[in-house]
Design an enzyme around this catalytic site. Structure first.
Site, PDB file in Angstrom:
ATOM      1  N   CYS A  32      31.025   1.291   9.007  1.00  0.00           N
ATOM      2  CA  CYS A  32      30.558   1.451   7.633  1.00  0.00           C
ATOM      3  C   CYS A  32      29.040   1.359   7.562  1.00  0.00           C
ATOM      4  O   CYS A  32      28.368   0.938   8.511  1.00  0.00           O
ATOM      5  CB  CYS A  32      31.131   0.360   6.726  1.00  0.00           C
ATOM      6  SG  CYS A  32      32.935   0.240   6.700  1.00  0.00           S
ATOM      7  N   ASP A 440     -12.198   5.855   1.661  1.00  0.00           N
ATOM      8  CA  ASP A 440     -12.187   4.409   1.851  1.00  0.00           C
ATOM      9  C   ASP A 440     -10.733   3.943   1.944  1.00  0.00           C
ATOM     10  O   ASP A 440     -10.127   3.530   0.960  1.00  0.00           O
ATOM     11  CB  ASP A 440     -12.912   3.720   0.689  1.00  0.00           C
ATOM     12  CG  ASP A 440     -12.918   2.201   0.834  1.00  0.00           C
ATOM     13  OD1 ASP A 440     -12.674   1.721   1.953  1.00  0.00           O
ATOM     14  OD2 ASP A 440     -13.151   1.509  -0.179  1.00  0.00           O
TER      15      ASP A 440
END
Length: 464
Positions: A32, A440
Site C-alpha cells: 500500500c 541575490d
C-alpha cells in the site's frame, strides 16, 4: 527515515510520504501507500520498500483500495543528478521499453551491469523490474479508461507478448485483465465507449498545488498553433500538441484550484484532470510523464516550503502561495526558442518549420519544430547553434542528461547567454536548484532555488 518513523507515517496515514516509500503486509500479501485508509496492520507484519517494483518483486500485490501504483513519483529522483536519479527519469520516459536496458545504460554512460547493480542497491529493483511495474500501471489505466481490445492493450502497455501481459497483471493486481476492467470505478465518467473521446486521466500530485500560477505562466508562454489556454481563471483548460516516440497526441489538462484529501490522509493532495488523444497507445506512458514534468507534479512541496519558509524574505511569499511549482517542458527545444526569440518568434518558426497536423483541432494546427528541422534551415545566431548541437547530439537535454555536462556544453555554444542556459537547466532539465545569474539568491535556499526564483518572479522582485 528509519523503519519506526515509516511505521508512524503509516499509522497516521500521512500522505506526505505517498510515493516516497511503500509498505507491505505479510499476512495479506498486499502492499500500500502510506496514506492507505485501511486498518493499520501490526508493526511485526509490516515490511517497507523504496518502490512499488521492489514490493512486487517480493511477491506482494497492489492494494485495490489505495491503488499504490497511482501515487506521484518520488520527488527524490527529480532532485538527484546522479546516475540513479537520471536512470529513474529515463525509465519513466519509457526508454527501457523502447531501447532496452542496453539503451538505458548507453544513455547513462555505464555498463548494463553497473546500472543493474546501482538501481537494485538503492531501489530494491533493477531497470527491467521498474519498467515492468510501470507497464502494469499503464495496462490498468488503459483497461479501466478505454474500450481498446485487451490484446491491443498488452502491446500498447509495452509488453512483449500477451502471455507476459496476462501473467504480470495477475501477479500485480491478483486479477485477470478482464477482472481489472470490470472493477473500473463507476459513476465518474472514467469509461468511454467512443474511440474519439480520448483517454481520461487523473494526474496526481502531493500537497498543495498553485494551479493558478502554473496556468498563468502557461498562458503567457503559449505558442499559437501548438498550445492554447481557454476559459476563465479557476476553470481554464490547457491544450497542446505533442510529438511522441511512436506518434503524436492532442492533450487537454483542466485547472483545479483546490484538490481533495489524498487517500483519506490528513494532508491535502489532489490531481489535475487530463484527456489524451493518442495516435498510438504505446505513447501513453511517455505522454503522461512529459505532462507531469511540464506541470511539476512530482515535486515535494512539503520539503520546498519548509526550507524556503524558514527564510525571513521568503516566508510571507511561501505563506501566500504554498505548493508553488516550477514548471518544466515537454520538449527541451520549446523553452530554448522562447528564451531566445520570444513567443512571437516561436510562432513564426512553428508556421515555417513545424509539421502540420493531419487533422487540425481548433487553433492547434502544428507540432513544435524538431531540432533537426531548425538545423537544416540554416538559422544563424544562438538558436541556430543550439538547434545544430541538439540535432547532432553535442548537447543533450533529455530527462537522463547530466545537468552539469549539459550546462557546460550549452555555455560553449556561441552567443548563448548564461540567463538562457539557466532557463534551460530549470525548464528542460528539471533542475530544482538553479540560481538566476546575477540574482541575490543565497545558498541557504538550496536545494530549492528554482522555486525561490518562482516566488520572486510572481511578486515582481525578479525578472527573466
Amino acid at each position: 527515515m528509519d523503519e519506526d518513523t515509516r511505521y508512524e507515517a503509516v499509522r497516521s496515514r500521512d500522505g506526505r510520504f505517498d510515493g516516497a516509500f511503500f509498505f507491505a503486509v505479510e499476512t495479506t500479501g498486499i502492499y500500500c501507500r502510506p496514506s492507505c485508509p485501511a486498518v493499520t496492520p501490526k508493526r511485526r507484519n509490516v515490511r517497507f520498500f523504496p518502490t512499488a517494483a521492489a514490493a512486487q518483486g517480493s511477491g506482494f500485490r497492489a492494494c485495490r483500495r489505495c491503488r499504490p501504483d497511482a501515487v506521484p513519483g518520488s520527488a527524490e529522483w527529480n532532485v538527484r543528478a546522479d546516475a540513479v536519479g537520471r536512470a529513474v527519469r529515463l525509465i519513466a520516459d519509457g526508454v527501457v521499453d523502447r531501447e532496452g536496458v542496453a539503451g538505458l545504460a548507453s544513455r547513462l554512460g555505464y555498463s548494463a551491469r553497473q546500472v543493474q547493480r546501482q538501481l537494485t542497491a538503492e531501489l530494491g529493483a533493477g531497470p527491467v523490474a521498474l519498467a515492468r511495474a510501470q507497464r502494469a500501471h499503464t495496462a490498468r489505466v488503459l483497461l479501466q479508461t478505454t474500450e481498446l481490445p485487451i490484446t491491443e492493450i498488452a502491446f500498447a502497455s509495452g509488453f512483449a507478448s500477451v502471455r507476459q501481459f496476462n501473467d504480470t497483471v495477475r501477479e500485480v493486481y491478483d486479477s485477470t485483465p478482464t477482472e481489472v476492467r470490470a472493477a473500473a470505478p463507476r459513476g465518474r465518467g472514467t469509461r468511454r465507449a467512443t474511440p474519439g473521446a480520448g483517454i481520461p486521466l487523473r494526474l496526481a500530485y502531493r500537497g498543495s498545488y498553485q494551479a493558478t500560477a502554473v496556468f498563468d505562466q502557461l498562458a503567457r508562454e503559449a505558442v499559437p498553433g501548438v498550445e492554447e489556454v481557454n476559459g476563465a481563471p479557476g476553470g481554464r483548460t490547457y491544450r497542446r500538441t505533442l510529438r511522441l516516440p511512436y506518434g503524436t497526441a492532442l492533450v487537454a489538462v483542466e485547472e483545479r484550484t483546490q484538490g481533495p484529501k489524498a487517500g483519506g490522509g490528513t494532508h491535502p493532495g489532489g490531481w489535475l484532470d487530463a484527456r489524451l488523444h493518442l495516435t498510438d497507445p504505446r505513447d501513453l506512458t511517455t505522454a503522461v510523464q512529459r505532462l507531469r514534468r511540464l506541470f511539476d507534479l512530482d515535486a515535494d512541496p512539503y520539503a520546498v516550503d519548509e526550507r524556503l519558509g524558514a527564510d525571513p524574505r521568503l516566508a510571507p511569499l511561501v505563506a501566500a502561495r504554498p505548493g508553488l511549482r516550477s514548471p518544466g517542458a515537454v520538449d527541451p527545444l520549446e523553452p530554448a526558442v522562447r528564451a531566445l526569440v520570444g513567443v512571437a518568434g516561436a510562432e513564426d518558426l512553428v508556421r515555417r518549420y513545424g509539421k502540420a497536423l493531419d487533422a487540425p483541432c481548433g487553433s492547434l494546427t502544428h507540432l513544435f519544430p524538431e531540432a533537426a528541422a531548425l538545423a537544416e534551415a540554416g538559422l544563424g545566431g544562438p538558436l541556430g547553434a543550439l538547434a545544430l548541437a541538439l540535432a547532432d547530439g553535442t548537447v543533450r537535454l533529455d530527462p537522463g542528461a547530466d545537468r552539469d555536462a549539459a550546462q557546460e556544453a550549452l555555455l560553449a555554444l556561441p552567443g548563448l547567454a548564461p540567463s538562457a542556459v539557466a532557463t534551460l537547466r530549470v525548464r528542460a532539465l528539471g533542475d530544482p536548484d538553479v540560481a538566476p545569474p546575477g540574482a541575490d539568491v543565497p545558498d541557504s535556499w538550496r536545494p530549492w532555488r528554482s522555486y525561490a526564483a518562482q516566488h520572486l518572479r510572481i511578486t515582481g522582485e525578479l525578472r527573466d
